[in-house]
Write a protein that holds these residues in place. Structure first.
Motif, PDB file in Angstrom:
ATOM      1  N   GLY A  50      40.489 -28.020  19.386  1.00 49.53           N
ATOM      2  CA  GLY A  50      41.153 -27.189  20.222  1.00 49.53           C
ATOM      3  C   GLY A  50      42.819 -27.327  20.316  1.00 49.53           C
ATOM      4  N   HIS A  51      43.117 -28.564  19.944  1.00 50.05           N
ATOM      5  CA  HIS A  51      44.471 -29.109  19.661  1.00 50.05           C
ATOM      6  C   HIS A  51      44.568 -29.820  18.627  1.00 50.05           C
ATOM      7  N   THR A  52      46.010 -29.948  18.344  1.00 49.55           N
ATOM      8  CA  THR A  52      46.605 -30.523  17.351  1.00 49.55           C
ATOM      9  C   THR A  52      46.615 -32.035  17.797  1.00 49.55           C
ATOM     10  N   SER A  74      49.553 -25.804  25.450  1.00 50.75           N
ATOM     11  CA  SER A  74      48.761 -24.728  26.071  1.00 50.75           C
ATOM     12  C   SER A  74      47.364 -25.298  26.251  1.00 50.75           C
ATOM     13  N   TYR A  75      46.664 -24.858  27.171  1.00 47.18           N
ATOM     14  CA  TYR A  75      45.353 -25.176  27.497  1.00 47.18           C
ATOM     15  C   TYR A  75      44.403 -24.200  28.279  1.00 47.18           C
ATOM     16  N   ASP A  76      43.217 -24.081  28.163  1.00 48.54           N
ATOM     17  CA  ASP A  76      42.247 -23.265  28.873  1.00 48.54           C
ATOM     18  C   ASP A  76      41.295 -23.891  29.814  1.00 48.54           C
ATOM     19  N   LEU A  77      41.302 -23.837  31.028  1.00 52.58           N
ATOM     20  CA  LEU A  77      40.663 -24.593  32.031  1.00 52.58           C
ATOM     21  C   LEU A  77      39.172 -24.018  32.205  1.00 52.58           C
ATOM     22  N   THR A 106      55.815 -24.351  34.104  1.00 52.17           N
ATOM     23  CA  THR A 106      54.471 -23.820  33.582  1.00 52.17           C
ATOM     24  C   THR A 106      54.219 -22.384  33.741  1.00 52.17           C
ATOM     25  N   GLU A 107      53.699 -21.786  32.749  1.00 56.75           N
ATOM     26  CA  GLU A 107      53.438 -20.366  32.501  1.00 56.75           C
ATOM     27  C   GLU A 107      52.007 -20.030  32.602  1.00 56.75           C
ATOM     28  N   ILE A 108      51.548 -19.055  33.159  1.00 56.78           N
ATOM     29  CA  ILE A 108      50.078 -18.693  33.114  1.00 56.78           C
ATOM     30  C   ILE A 108      50.211 -17.258  32.191  1.00 56.78           C
ATOM     31  N   PHE A 129      47.116 -21.896  30.448  1.00 61.58           N
ATOM     32  CA  PHE A 129      48.577 -22.214  30.790  1.00 61.58           C
ATOM     33  C   PHE A 129      49.293 -22.675  29.394  1.00 61.58           C
ATOM     34  N   HIS A 130      50.424 -22.241  29.699  1.00 59.15           N
ATOM     35  CA  HIS A 130      51.325 -22.940  28.827  1.00 59.15           C
ATOM     36  C   HIS A 130      52.308 -23.873  29.511  1.00 59.15           C
TER      37      HIS A 130
END
Length: 575
Positions: free
Chosen positions: A223-225, A240-243, A266-268, A276-277
């Protein structure tokens, strides 16, 4: 390397921010403009690389010496109709197709294609590198449990990687002598497990695993580097992530609820309520994003930069600074915790040369629980625009106390911060401390932000003792001016009593002695008059004394007394 000169480049403030300087405040809210700094860095001599990738990206060409040297062989490689020499080292730990690798510990059967073989090698390296990150050489059983949990619900390839991990662990169990090699580099173990394919396809593992310190999510399917630091710890990048994802929710939700959700940057994602970013900061040397230590689960701030020399110097200087700071003041500095350097996913574009992967640093810090002082000041100014004068005074007075305390700490330990400003203060602590210098050393004017910089810093060959002693105080005055009024002394629309002349982007002088007590009766934000309260007037006088052209005046200021007087002048303190 000895530096032979310096070069500077000015980062222009975004035009949309400049538009916020208009004298009319929109919708009752006064906007503040965040100022960027001037980068002053050593010149870096250009170097020519001995290796490059072909335009097709398939063949790595290495310029060989005119005669093969001891320990190398040369083979002819066909590439785009041309032949060139490829030199390959055949050292004990270099598993290339030129050296027959023992297949005693092999786990993978020979595949049908080279691409499949390389994919398996990359997967195995990812698993073995992370396994070592969980201290598998000390406790393989515990490390394997942690890695299995880490892979659960992690990206599109999490289940596939879990199955492969099970197979690798079974191989370790059946061959105890292989498990004893867990103290070896992950590339060595990967080569042993893939010996058949490496021998069959003559694979150079160093060409397959090009970025051992970076596990790119686009290659791993996670999911992430992930990035490796100087202490051997893997950091998971959470820009970036997805709760709604169980892995992300387990790892980052607590920090999101407590810190990131309310962070101004923070941006949605549009059309989503869970994606979120997050950018914690965007400075002159790079962006700061959330990172997670996969072993401890600790959420930290990670500063990414492509200016490697500056990142290394800052990290080294910060470690040195930690020894200069008195025990009394150590809690006022956010000292970097680790540094990692790897090749990024971006490419450097150099005129006349083939694009090459760009190096990138990642410096980690303790996560700030609040916004920096600039954003706090921006919110305070909004209270003033809404005529909530008492609340505004109490809020900005807290900032006055915090910023004064930080400057006092610098003075007590005989330190100077060339770029002291609200943006470099988070959680009531100095950040970007790699720029802080001892007054006992030769002052280097690096990382300057014009509106906070004392006159003469750029033009004089050397600042005198009085100027160095009061350098932090000038920056403190500029910081307080912006916090209490939303103005910089260089602004075109700042009241005349607060304006200072500018030459080549920097102040040419401070405030004249005879005008230090002269402050405006109103700030001229809107057509509707808003008063400059007694506490604000006293703060503006404090500012002008700190930024006085005669630096001996700034040196004599009793900081504590001014703070006390401002506090007593507040509306909330009147009977």
């Amino acid at each position: 390397m000895k530096n032979t000169g310096v070069q500077s480049s000015t980062q222009q403030v975004n035009s949309s921010l400049e538009n916020q300087r208009a004298t009319q405040a929109p919708a009752g809210k006064l906007q503040m403009v965040r100022k960027q700094g001037i980068i002053i860095q050593p010149e870096v001599a250009s170097t020519s690389s001995s290796s490059m990738r072909s335009p097709a990206g398939r063949t790595r060409l290495v310029i060989a010496p005119s005669k093969p040297t001891l320990g190398t062989t040369a083979e002819s490689v066909e590439s785009h109709g041309r032949k060139t020499l490829k030199a390959r080292s055949i050292s004990r730990n270099h598993f290339s197709g030129d050296a027959k690798l023992s297949e005693k510990h092999n786990l993978t059967s020979t595949t049908d294609s080279l691409n499949t073989a390389r994919h398996q090698i990359k997967q195995d390296y990812c698993l073995l590198a992370l396994l070592k990150g969980f201290d598998a050489d000390k406790d393989l059983s515990h490390a394997s449990q942690q890695l299995h949990q880490f892979l659960e619900n992690n990206g599109t390839k999490g289940p596939e990687l879990q199955k492969r991990l099970t197979a690798i662990l079974q191989q370790f169990k059946s061959q105890p002598e292989l498990a004893k090699l867990l103290n070896q580099p992950a590339t060595t173990l990967t080569s042993l497990l893939n010996a058949k394919n490496i021998n069959h396809f003559r694979i150079d593992i160093t060409d397959t695993i090009r970025t051992p310190e970076r596990l790119d999510k686009r290659e791993t399917g996670l999911g992430h580097t992930l990035r490796l630091n100087d202490k051997g710890d893997w950091k998971e990048l959470y820009k970036s992530y997805d709760l709604s994802n169980q892995h992300d929710a387990k790892t980052i939700k607590k920090a999101h609820d407590e810190v990131f959700a309310a962070h101004p940057l923070t941006e949605i994602k549009e059309g989503s309520t869970t994606e979120f970013h997050v950018v914690l900061g965007d400075g002159k040397y790079g962006k700061c994003i959330p990172v997670v230590d996969i072993k401890t689960g600790l959420v930290e701030a990670g500063k990414k930069s492509s200016i490697i020399d500056v990142a290394k110097d800052d990290y080294k200087n910060a470690s040195k600074l930690a020894k200069l700071v008195s025990d009394k003041n150590k809690h006022l500095y956010n000292v970097p915790k680790s540094l990692g350097i790897s090749v990024s996913s971006k490419f450097e574009m150099k005129k006349g040369k083939t694009p090459e992967p760009a190096p990138q640093s990642l410096t980690t810090f303790a996560l700030g629980r609040t916004s920096d002082e600039f954003y706090i000041a921006e919110k305070n100014i909004d209270l003033y625009a809404k005529k909530q004068y008492e609340s505004f005074e109490d809020k900005f007075f807290e900032q006055v106390k915090r910023l004064v305390t930080l400057v006092q700490a610098l003075e007590e330990d005989q330190l100077v911060q060339p770029d002291f400003k609200p943006e470099n203060v988070v959680d009531f602590k100095h950040i970007d401390i790699g720029e802080i210098q001892s007054l006992k050393d030769t002052f280097k004017p690096t990382g300057l932000t014009p509106d906070y910089t004392m006159p003469g810093t750029r033009t004089k060959l050397k600042l005198n003792e009085m100027e160095l002693k009061t350098y932090n105080r000038f920056s403190l005055g500029a910081s307080l001016l912006n916090c209490v009024s939303a103005y910089f002394a260089s602004d075109d629309n700042v009241p005349n009593a607060l304006r200072l002349p500018v030459t080549n982007g920097f102040f040419s002088r401070g405030y004249y002695t005879e005008a230090l007590d002269h402050v405006p009766e109103e700030l001229g934000y809107t057509d509707e008059d808003k008063p400059v309260t007694d506490a604000m007037k006293l703060t503006l006088q404090f500012v002008k004394h700190l930024m006085a052209d005669d630096r001996s005046i700034a040196a004599k200021i009793d900081l504590n007394q001014w703070v006390k007087d401002i506090g007593q002048a507040r509306i909330s303190q009147q009977t």
